[in-house]
Design an enzyme around this catalytic site. Sequence first.
Site, short mmCIF file in Angstrom:
data_model
loop_
_atom_site.label_atom_id
_atom_site.label_comp_id
_atom_site.label_asym_id
_atom_site.label_seq_id
_atom_site.Cartn_x
_atom_site.Cartn_y
_atom_site.Cartn_z
N GLU A 44 4.20 52.52 36.60
CA GLU A 44 4.78 53.66 37.33
C GLU A 44 5.90 53.14 38.23
OE1 GLU A 44 3.31 55.91 41.39
OE2 GLU A 44 1.80 55.44 39.90
N THR A 73 5.40 59.01 43.10
CA THR A 73 5.91 59.62 44.34
C THR A 73 6.82 60.81 44.01
OG1 THR A 73 5.89 57.35 45.21
CG2 THR A 73 6.71 59.03 46.67
N LYS A 133 -5.54 61.43 41.07
CA LYS A 133 -5.37 60.19 41.83
C LYS A 133 -6.08 60.36 43.17
CE LYS A 133 -1.50 58.20 44.39
NZ LYS A 133 -0.06 58.04 44.41
#
Length: 212
Positions: A44, A73, A133
């Site tokens: 990521e 993000t 998450k």
Amino acid sequence: MSERTFSRELFEKAPLVGIIRNVSPDDIKRILPIYREVGLTTIEITMNTAGAAEIIRYALENEGEGLNIGAGTVCTKDDLEIALEAGAQFIVTPIINKKVIKSCVKKGIPVFPGAFTPTEIYNAWTLGATMVKIYPATSLGPEYIKDLKAPMRQLKLLPTGGVGLENMEAFLKAGANGLGIGGQLFDKKLIQDKNWDGLREHFLQFVQKLAV
């Protein structure tokens, strides 16, 4: 959007999302082949990393074979559009943004939204999250994953934040479906020193823990 889609099979071979944040494009170019060669499969690039879109594009064009390459993000629809335009194969968010999650679901892009409380986690799951998450996971530890799974076994959970070599086995045994690891995986000193052999050995320790 990327022509190559997220591979669940690849992810399940090594259920770890490596989070790259604030690493220079030149260093990332050196890291990607090492990451893939040791057997790690999912990476990521956070959108608050300088040149994130260009890095994602480069990674897909040059190192995409055998890797899932996503954007992290992602907090807004604008972030999402930039990430998908660059070709991100999956999306990770630190928070629940309904528009981002629903847009990903509609487009068939795996999305791992960040949540913490049982209500947030369940809401993210019902919105269509591929995996939720759990962030920051270190605050409550592996037992929290076990406690969440007891009444809600259907949840797929990705603890992130404070996960490292010393506790990753405990999180997996508690029922985590994968792990999100950033700074503990991408060791700053090894990268600053351009110690690529050292970084390879460091990565291999994580691969070995996944195989236990």
